[in-house]
Each structure stands twice: as structure tokens, then as C-alpha cells.
Motif scaffolding. Sequence first.
Motif, PDB file in Angstrom:
ATOM      1  N   UNK A   1       0.867  -1.182   0.000  1.00  0.00           N
ATOM      2  CA  UNK A   1       0.000   0.000   0.000  1.00  0.00           C
ATOM      3  C   UNK A   1       0.901   1.227   0.000  1.00  0.00           C
ATOM      4  N   UNK A   2       0.314   2.392   0.150  1.00  0.00           N
ATOM      5  CA  UNK A   2       1.118   3.614   0.199  1.00  0.00           C
ATOM      6  C   UNK A   2       2.122   3.588   1.351  1.00  0.00           C
ATOM      7  N   UNK A   3       1.784   2.891   2.440  1.00  0.00           N
ATOM      8  CA  UNK A   3       2.658   2.923   3.628  1.00  0.00           C
ATOM      9  C   UNK A   3       3.139   1.553   4.080  1.00  0.00           C
ATOM     10  N   UNK A   4       2.630   0.483   3.474  1.00  0.00           N
ATOM     11  CA  UNK A   4       2.969  -0.866   3.939  1.00  0.00           C
ATOM     12  C   UNK A   4       3.845  -1.600   2.930  1.00  0.00           C
ATOM     13  N   UNK A   5       4.878  -2.267   3.486  1.00  0.00           N
ATOM     14  CA  UNK A   5       5.814  -3.036   2.670  1.00  0.00           C
ATOM     15  C   UNK A   5       6.062  -4.391   3.320  1.00  0.00           C
ATOM     16  N   UNK A   6       6.283  -5.397   2.491  1.00  0.00           N
ATOM     17  CA  UNK A   6       6.581  -6.745   2.973  1.00  0.00           C
ATOM     18  C   UNK A   6       7.981  -7.124   2.508  1.00  0.00           C
ATOM     19  N   UNK A   7       8.796  -7.681   3.431  1.00  0.00           N
ATOM     20  CA  UNK A   7      10.166  -8.055   3.101  1.00  0.00           C
ATOM     21  C   UNK A   7      10.360  -9.562   3.175  1.00  0.00           C
ATOM     22  N   UNK A   8      11.165 -10.089   2.231  1.00  0.00           N
ATOM     23  CA  UNK A   8      11.574 -11.489   2.241  1.00  0.00           C
ATOM     24  C   UNK A   8      13.088 -11.547   2.079  1.00  0.00           C
ATOM     25  N   UNK A   9      13.731 -12.496   2.747  1.00  0.00           N
ATOM     26  CA  UNK A   9      15.181 -12.668   2.665  1.00  0.00           C
ATOM     27  C   UNK A   9      15.504 -13.934   1.877  1.00  0.00           C
ATOM     28  N   UNK A  10      16.554 -13.840   1.038  1.00  0.00           N
ATOM     29  CA  UNK A  10      16.933 -14.963   0.178  1.00  0.00           C
ATOM     30  C   UNK A  10      18.426 -15.278   0.285  1.00  0.00           C
ATOM     31  N   UNK A  11      18.963 -15.178   1.500  1.00  0.00           N
ATOM     32  CA  UNK A  11      20.327 -15.624   1.738  1.00  0.00           C
ATOM     33  C   UNK A  11      21.378 -14.532   1.626  1.00  0.00           C
ATOM     34  N   UNK A  12      22.572 -14.865   2.121  1.00  0.00           N
ATOM     35  CA  UNK A  12      23.691 -13.931   2.126  1.00  0.00           C
ATOM     36  C   UNK A  12      24.282 -13.784   0.727  1.00  0.00           C
ATOM     37  N   UNK A  13      24.888 -12.621   0.489  1.00  0.00           N
ATOM     38  CA  UNK A  13      25.531 -12.351  -0.787  1.00  0.00           C
ATOM     39  C   UNK A  13      26.600 -11.291  -0.569  1.00  0.00           C
ATOM     40  N   UNK A  14      27.408 -11.039  -1.575  1.00  0.00           N
ATOM     41  CA  UNK A  14      28.480 -10.048  -1.461  1.00  0.00           C
ATOM     42  C   UNK A  14      28.520  -9.196  -2.726  1.00  0.00           C
ATOM     43  N   UNK A  15      28.322  -7.891  -2.566  1.00  0.00           N
ATOM     44  CA  UNK A  15      28.337  -6.936  -3.677  1.00  0.00           C
ATOM     45  C   UNK A  15      29.303  -5.804  -3.358  1.00  0.00           C
ATOM     46  N   UNK A  16      29.750  -5.099  -4.387  1.00  0.00           N
ATOM     47  CA  UNK A  16      30.472  -3.855  -4.147  1.00  0.00           C
ATOM     48  C   UNK A  16      29.489  -2.878  -3.502  1.00  0.00           C
ATOM     49  N   UNK A  17      29.987  -1.933  -2.680  1.00  0.00           N
ATOM     50  CA  UNK A  17      29.078  -1.046  -1.954  1.00  0.00           C
ATOM     51  C   UNK A  17      28.357  -0.047  -2.864  1.00  0.00           C
ATOM     52  N   UNK A  18      27.124   0.262  -2.496  1.00  0.00           N
ATOM     53  CA  UNK A  18      26.349   1.294  -3.154  1.00  0.00           C
ATOM     54  C   UNK A  18      26.742   2.644  -2.549  1.00  0.00           C
ATOM     55  N   UNK A  19      27.231   3.555  -3.391  1.00  0.00           N
ATOM     56  CA  UNK A  19      27.770   4.825  -2.916  1.00  0.00           C
ATOM     57  C   UNK A  19      26.852   5.974  -3.268  1.00  0.00           C
ATOM     58  N   UNK A  20      26.913   7.029  -2.428  1.00  0.00           N
ATOM     59  CA  UNK A  20      26.127   8.227  -2.671  1.00  0.00           C
ATOM     60  C   UNK A  20      26.782   9.114  -3.718  1.00  0.00           C
ATOM     61  N   UNK A  21      25.977   9.961  -4.342  1.00  0.00           N
ATOM     62  CA  UNK A  21      26.511  10.951  -5.258  1.00  0.00           C
ATOM     63  C   UNK A  21      26.861  10.375  -6.610  1.00  0.00           C
ATOM     64  N   UNK A  22      27.538  11.174  -7.436  1.00  0.00           N
ATOM     65  CA  UNK A  22      27.985  10.715  -8.744  1.00  0.00           C
ATOM     66  C   UNK A  22      29.487  10.879  -8.832  1.00  0.00           C
TER      67      UNK A  22
END
Length: 217
Positions: free
Chosen positions: A193-214
Motif C-alpha cells: 500500500x502507500x505505507x505498507x511493505x513486505x520483506x523477504x530474505x533470500x540468503x547472504x551475498x556479497x556486492x560492491x558497496x552502493x555509494x552516494x553521489x555521482x
Amino acid sequence: MIVREDSFRHKGLRQRLVQELQKKGITHPRVLEAIGRVPRHLFIDPSFSGFAYQDKAFPIGAGQTISQPYTVALQSQLLEVQPGEKILEVGTGSGYQAAVLVAMGAKLFSIERQKELYDRTASLLPKLGFLLRQYWGDGYQGLPDVAPFDKIIVTAGAPYVPKELLTQLKVGGLMVIPVGENRQVMTRIRRLSDIDFEKEAFGDCAFVPMLNGIEKK
């Protein structure tokens, strides 16, 4: 940019990769078809091209990597892409994940903060026949002027789920995002809904970090 050939050998290696991904639990037929179609060796440095169809990540410059095929396939499967859906990809990177989504029929909008990678993929993807809208910008901000989106995929490790991205997701839509600091948990978020969210987890993983800015070249 010179586009190298896609030989019968490459196509055979892709089919072997598809079989390997099936053994690892990837079952979505359109995901497997897209992996079998997209020439991964054209998205990495030629020095790695002999290993392109191994299930491994490789450096692509600017401190980034091309995700291993299993990770691309898993995120694509979790996203439940339907042809014609409007999808935001945060982190174009090499362009490989973008190509897979376009091959699955997505109407794709992709944003990349690294100018070097943005310039490279903005040239490469159209030459390979993968048509999408590409932007150089801050992934944390998404694309509010283009929103809302049916689906959102984040291809870098986010320390938290950006609120700006949540607001750009349609009610009923899905976001797939790796969340965490050093290692992440592959997370799927459904907007109820406008204010409700449902979360599901699908295991551990490893990514490069998401950085702010450009990042300028």
C-alpha cells in the motif's frame, strides 16, 4: 568501442552455463533464455573473455565488478519480470544485468554513478541491440521524474533501503536489493500500500558497496 564476435563456441558455452544455473536452482524459463542469449564475453575485458561463461565475477574498472551469472539470474528471477514492465535498475555497471532484463522484455531505465561506466555502456548496449534509457546520476535518488516503476533492482550492496526508491515503487511492485554493510542479505520488498511493505530474505551475498553521489571520470 569495437564489438567482438559472438561465435558458435560462445553460444555453446552459454548453454552449458544455463545448465549449470539450472542445477543451482534457477528455474524461470525467461531468465534462462535471456542468459542463453546475452553474450557475456562482450561485457568484460578481452583478457577475461576466455573465462566469461564461468560462474564468476570479474573486475570491469572504476572499482566495480560484473556480477557472477548466478547472481544476475537470481536477482532476475526474484524480480518476476513480465514483458513490458517498467523497471528501474540502480547500478548499470558493465551493462550485463541490463541486457538480461531487456532480453526478458523489460522496459528498462538504468542509472549509473560512475561516468566511465556510464559512457561505456551507453555506447555498447545499443550496438548489441539492447535498447533502454540510461542515466548518469545518484542511484540513492532513483529517477523521480520517471517514476513510478513496476519493479526496481539494485545491483550494489546498500547499507539500508533508500526511502527515495521505496516511494518510486508502484503499489504491488517488487524491489530486489542486497542490504547490509560488509556482506548483504538478498532482499525482496513488495509494496502492499502507500505505507505498507513486505520483506523477504533470500540468503547472504556479497556486492560492491552502493555509494552516494555521482563520480566524474
